[in-house]
Design a protein around this motif. Structure first.
Motif, PDB file in Angstrom:
ATOM      1  N   LEU A  36      78.023   6.357  55.788  1.00 21.38           N
ATOM      2  CA  LEU A  36      78.856   6.614  56.967  1.00 21.38           C
ATOM      3  C   LEU A  36      78.693   5.564  58.053  1.00 21.38           C
ATOM      4  N   ASP A  37      77.675   4.728  57.943  1.00 18.26           N
ATOM      5  CA  ASP A  37      77.497   3.683  58.953  1.00 18.26           C
ATOM      6  C   ASP A  37      78.662   2.704  58.960  1.00 18.26           C
ATOM      7  N   LEU A  71      76.312  13.988  62.513  1.00 12.36           N
ATOM      8  CA  LEU A  71      77.674  13.642  62.119  1.00 12.36           C
ATOM      9  C   LEU A  71      78.659  14.688  62.612  1.00 12.36           C
ATOM     10  N   ILE A  72      79.909  14.266  62.611  1.00  7.27           N
ATOM     11  CA  ILE A  72      81.017  15.127  63.028  1.00  7.27           C
ATOM     12  C   ILE A  72      81.921  15.327  61.822  1.00  7.27           C
ATOM     13  N   LEU A  87      79.628   9.435  61.761  1.00  3.87           N
ATOM     14  CA  LEU A  87      78.372   9.544  62.485  1.00  3.87           C
ATOM     15  C   LEU A  87      78.629   9.757  63.968  1.00  3.87           C
ATOM     16  N   THR A  88      77.773  10.545  64.590  1.00  2.00           N
ATOM     17  CA  THR A  88      77.760  10.662  66.043  1.00  2.00           C
ATOM     18  C   THR A  88      76.961   9.475  66.582  1.00  2.00           C
ATOM     19  N   ASP A  89      76.898   9.354  67.897  1.00  2.40           N
ATOM     20  CA  ASP A  89      76.070   8.298  68.481  1.00  2.40           C
ATOM     21  C   ASP A  89      74.618   8.469  68.049  1.00  2.40           C
ATOM     22  N   MET A  90      74.146   9.715  68.007  1.00  5.12           N
ATOM     23  CA  MET A  90      72.770   9.964  67.587  1.00  5.12           C
ATOM     24  C   MET A  90      72.573   9.592  66.123  1.00  5.12           C
ATOM     25  N   GLY A  91      73.557   9.880  65.280  1.00  8.71           N
ATOM     26  CA  GLY A  91      73.476   9.499  63.872  1.00  8.71           C
ATOM     27  C   GLY A  91      73.438   7.990  63.696  1.00  8.71           C
ATOM     28  N   SER A  92      74.236   7.281  64.472  1.00 13.62           N
ATOM     29  CA  SER A  92      74.230   5.815  64.413  1.00 13.62           C
ATOM     30  C   SER A  92      72.898   5.258  64.897  1.00 13.62           C
ATOM     31  N   GLU A  93      72.359   5.862  65.949  1.00  9.70           N
ATOM     32  CA  GLU A  93      71.053   5.430  66.453  1.00  9.70           C
ATOM     33  C   GLU A  93      69.971   5.658  65.396  1.00  9.70           C
TER      34      GLU A  93
END
Length: 122
Positions: A36-37, A71-72, A87-93
């Protein structure tokens, strides 16, 4: 150093490090984050990207990751109905923190394989 020692089940259940790591360091969660990145994917594309995962296991992991905020899940009522994950911002982080581990694993794979073979030969 962060405290990770737990002497009782209650301490383990309340350990923030164990609570987070137990949900994001599994093989499937890490591979889903990696897939998902590169951007949002529909369920089928995500399944193909991960490869050797069953639909049930993918669904379970996606639900856990959505619950934890990594993720959303977006449903387009269609027709046909389509579900997209991103991904959410937290998932990307989180993924950003895992990239060095992925890189290390790829670079050290040969050494790990050799060590396993040497161990098996003993």
């Amino acid at each position: 150093m962060v405290k990770v020692t737990a002497l009782t089940k209650e301490e383990a259940a309340n350990c923030p490090v164990r609570q987070v790591l137990s949900q994001v360091t599994g093989k499937w969660q890490m591979l889903i984050l990696c897939a998902l990145d590169e951007g949002p994917l529909r369920f089928g594309a995500l399944k193909r990207s991960v490869g050797d995962i069953t639909q049930r296991v993918l669904t379970e992991n996606l639900r856990k990751m959505e619950r934890d905020g990594y993720l959303i899940r977006t449903v387009d009522p269609g027709p046909p109905v389509s579900v997209t994950y991103q991904l959410t911002d937290m998932g990307s982080e989180l993924f950003g923190h895992l990239v060095p581990l992925f890189t290390w694993a790829a670079e050290r794979h040969g050494e790990v394989s050799a060590a396993r073979e040497a161990y098996a030969a003993e």
